[in-house]
Write a protein that holds these residues in place. Structure first.
Motif, PDB file in Angstrom:
ATOM      1  N   ASP A 284       0.981  -0.818   0.129  1.00  0.00           N
ATOM      2  CA  ASP A 284       0.038   0.203   0.383  1.00  0.00           C
ATOM      3  C   ASP A 284       0.519   0.959   0.079  1.00  0.00           C
ATOM      4  O   ASP A 284       0.415   2.089  -0.580  1.00  0.00           O
ATOM      5  CB  ASP A 284      -1.113   0.106   1.536  1.00  0.00           C
ATOM      6  N   PHE A 285       1.388   1.675   0.783  1.00  0.00           N
ATOM      7  CA  PHE A 285       2.773   2.706   1.156  1.00  0.00           C
ATOM      8  C   PHE A 285       3.240   2.492  -0.666  1.00  0.00           C
ATOM      9  O   PHE A 285       3.212   3.640  -1.144  1.00  0.00           O
ATOM     10  CB  PHE A 285       4.250   2.175   1.827  1.00  0.00           C
ATOM     11  N   PHE A 286       4.422   1.751  -1.599  1.00  0.00           N
ATOM     12  CA  PHE A 286       4.314   1.901  -2.319  1.00  0.00           C
ATOM     13  C   PHE A 286       3.484   2.466  -3.243  1.00  0.00           C
ATOM     14  O   PHE A 286       3.683   3.294  -4.394  1.00  0.00           O
ATOM     15  CB  PHE A 286       4.851   0.121  -3.191  1.00  0.00           C
ATOM     16  N   PHE A 290       3.985   5.703  -5.260  1.00  0.00           N
ATOM     17  CA  PHE A 290       4.723   5.591  -6.855  1.00  0.00           C
ATOM     18  C   PHE A 290       4.198   5.076  -7.818  1.00  0.00           C
ATOM     19  O   PHE A 290       4.316   4.930  -9.359  1.00  0.00           O
ATOM     20  CB  PHE A 290       5.976   4.739  -7.166  1.00  0.00           C
ATOM     21  N   VAL A 291       2.399   5.161  -7.011  1.00  0.00           N
ATOM     22  CA  VAL A 291       1.271   4.241  -8.564  1.00  0.00           C
ATOM     23  C   VAL A 291       0.362   5.350  -8.780  1.00  0.00           C
ATOM     24  O   VAL A 291       0.267   6.546  -9.944  1.00  0.00           O
ATOM     25  CB  VAL A 291       1.434   3.494  -9.061  1.00  0.00           C
ATOM     26  N   VAL A 332       5.684   9.166 -10.161  1.00  0.00           N
ATOM     27  CA  VAL A 332       4.710   8.618 -10.366  1.00  0.00           C
ATOM     28  C   VAL A 332       4.940   8.297 -11.930  1.00  0.00           C
ATOM     29  O   VAL A 332       4.551   8.382 -12.611  1.00  0.00           O
ATOM     30  CB  VAL A 332       3.230   9.258 -10.184  1.00  0.00           C
ATOM     31  N   PHE A 333       4.897   6.233 -11.954  1.00  0.00           N
ATOM     32  CA  PHE A 333       5.481   5.893 -12.674  1.00  0.00           C
ATOM     33  C   PHE A 333       3.940   5.761 -14.142  1.00  0.00           C
ATOM     34  O   PHE A 333       4.520   5.358 -15.062  1.00  0.00           O
ATOM     35  CB  PHE A 333       6.492   4.693 -12.981  1.00  0.00           C
ATOM     36  N   ASN A 364       0.652  -7.251  -8.991  1.00  0.00           N
ATOM     37  CA  ASN A 364       0.543  -7.509  -7.860  1.00  0.00           C
ATOM     38  C   ASN A 364       0.222  -6.177  -7.036  1.00  0.00           C
ATOM     39  O   ASN A 364      -1.113  -5.251  -6.528  1.00  0.00           O
ATOM     40  CB  ASN A 364       1.778  -7.795  -6.811  1.00  0.00           C
ATOM     41  N   LEU A 365       0.863  -5.513  -8.068  1.00  0.00           N
ATOM     42  CA  LEU A 365      -0.082  -4.026  -7.493  1.00  0.00           C
ATOM     43  C   LEU A 365      -1.862  -3.376  -8.264  1.00  0.00           C
ATOM     44  O   LEU A 365      -2.484  -3.558  -8.146  1.00  0.00           O
ATOM     45  CB  LEU A 365       0.258  -2.400  -7.943  1.00  0.00           C
TER      46      LEU A 365
END
Length: 500
Positions: A284-286, A290-291, A332-333, A364-365
């Motif tokens: 969730d942090f990632f 970054f998303v 943010v990719f 997984n994201l």
């Protein structure tokens, strides 16, 4: 268990009570309210859910949701192939007890107090096999393992193979391999543990979050452990995230300064500085960093959206109509933008490193945002956008040439195949990237631009051709004028000589 069933059961619902008093065959319609927007379903979903069956059923993606070397939490605990890392968890925990039994006891008791809350974070059937003592032991070992991993330079002291270290990093970002932050935060707030790990870190000559090791302890005392650990997480993920950092040129910095300044001012006025308790777990942090981009959690809602149809085009299709590609400089990719130019345009896309861990990370994201109900399904829509751009190996070659795709694991054809496999059975949000799609469509509808671009080669040939002819004509005229200018002078000279 009976208490949990009494609490979760619908017997206390007025609608359910009404259904008992009716003999109609439609009584099943009364078991739940017909007016709901999915909020109740989202609240009942565990914080760390199982991967949805539609994701796991794809043969192309087999193995992308299971850990390779380490299990975190109950879903994959006890698997034989993960025993080696379980032994390592015991080893580093014993070292903690040896160094500071008081701190270890304090950590263990904190976890024990959170067992009931932690159980609710997982699917219920996955925790039944553990009594409270076993569940506490598992959470304690997993929590300290994660903490040790982040603070001691990726288990460098344990003399693991590079492949195993890379696999640990991969496994820590699997949806079914998460530890709730409500368990991890109390462990990380123990100053004795942090100082202990900092000593290990400093002995190895490393620094935290790029800071001088002489200032690490000073920072620890001046800032909260919460903010320090957030910096450590961000620094760690910057090394392994899907996008490498980019540097702006001097001209880009100057041209982007006004918009960047406005963005920062708006960001400071609207956003809140979140602590670790804002995040559910590492994935969730990632995702939020970054998303999705740090900000308020925005779930799917019933707000007005534009319903205009748009389509995507491949890289080579876009090139033919004057649209180019350029790498952007954002963390943010999923932040894809379209920039208009006089005759064409440019798609600004954050660079993406294609490595062995990239495919399971993106999958997984996407699975996580599906379970959590994130607005716009940004990761899913992003990979589907990239898949539409990458139709053939030639598209991969163009994106690599522009610095947008970076890979060392395969050929252009293999990279195209990876995107095809990732997007199997994925459905993007049709309203994602609305501005990008609208701009591309607008460019295609511009008959003038399209006509100019389609005929630029004949134009250029004609210009060269007629420029050549014009050059010959001008040269001939100049030569003729020069010759006629010289003849009168030569004639007068001759006549004069003759007279003499």
């Amino acid at each position: 268990m009976s208490i949990a069933l009494d609490i979760e059961g619908p017997s206390q619902s007025p609608m359910h009570s009404a259904s008992r008093s009716t003999n109609s065959g439609l009584h099943f319609l009364m078991t739940e309210s017909p007016e709901h927007d999915g909020t109740a379903d989202q609240q009942m979903e565990p914080v760390i859910p199982r991967v949805p069956p539609e994701f796991r059923g794809m043969k192309e993606n087999t193995g992308c949701y299971e850990p390779k070397v380490v299990s975190i939490g109950p879903y994959h605990h006890g698997k034989k192939e993960l025993e080696k890392m379980e032994s390592l968890k015991f080893k580093i925990a014993r070292q903690l007890v040896k160094d500071s039994s008081e701190a270890a006891e304090e950590m263990y008791n904190k976890v024990k107090d959170l067992v009931s809350d932690a159980r609710e974070c997982y699917a219920e059937e996955s925790t039944r096999q553990f009594n409270d003592e076993k569940f506490t032991q598992m959470l304690f070992l997993d929590g300290y393992f994660i903490l040790h991993y982040f603070l001691s330079n990726k288990l460098g002291k344990q003399k693991l193979r590079n492949e195993d270290v890379a696999s640990v990093t991969r496994d820590l970002l699997l949806l079914e391999n998460q530890l709730p932050f409500k368990v991890l935060i109390p462990l990380m707030s123990n100053k004795i543990i942090i100082v202990h790990e900092l000593r290990i870190h400093e002995r190895k000559g490393h620094n935290i979050a790029g800071e001088d090791k002489s200032s690490s302890r000073q920072k620890l005392s001046s800032e909260s452990e919460d903010q320090n650990l957030m910096k450590i997480f961000v620094h760690f993920f910057e090394d392994i995230r899907a996008i490498p950092p980019q540097r702006e040129s001097c001209w880009e910095k100057i041209s982007n300064f006004p918009s960047e300044l406005a963005r920062k001012l708006i960001s400071r006025s609207k956003r809140t500085v979140y602590g670790l308790d804002f995040y559910f777990h590492l994935l969730d942090f990632f995702y939020l960093k970054f998303v999705y981009g740090d900000g308020d959690r925005e779930r799917r809602g019933s707000r007005y959206r534009e319903t205009r149809w748009n389509r995507y085009y491949s890289v080579n299709e876009l090139k033919k109509v004057g649209i180019s590609f350029m790498p952007s400089n954002t963390s943010v990719f999923t932040d894809v933008k379209f920039k208009n130019t006089w005759l064409g345009g440019a798609l600004s896309i954050p660079p993406l490193s294609i490595e062995e861990e990239t495919k399971p990370l993106l999958l997984n994201l996407a699975a996580y945002e599906t379970c959590a109900g994130w607005n716009y399904s940004r990761c899913t829509s992003y990979v589907c956008l990239m898949r539409s751009l990458i139709d053939k190996p030639q598209d991969v070659m163009e994106l690599r040439a522009k610095g947008i795709l970076r890979t060392t694991i395969g050929s252009d054809d293999q990279i195209a195949q990876i995107f095809k496999e990732i997007t199997t059975n994925l459905v993007p949000d049709p309203y994602a990237y609305t501005e990008v799609k609208r701009s591309v469509e607008s460019h295609y509808r511009s008959n003038f631009k399209t006509w100019i671009l389609q005929n630029k080669d004949p134009f250029s040939k004609a210009v060269v051709k007629y420029s050549f002819i014009y050059g010959i004509a001008v040269s001939a005229i100049q030569a003729y004028l020069a010759e006629t200018k010289e003849k009168p002078g030569f004639g007068n000279c001759s006549c004069s000589n003759a007279t003499l």
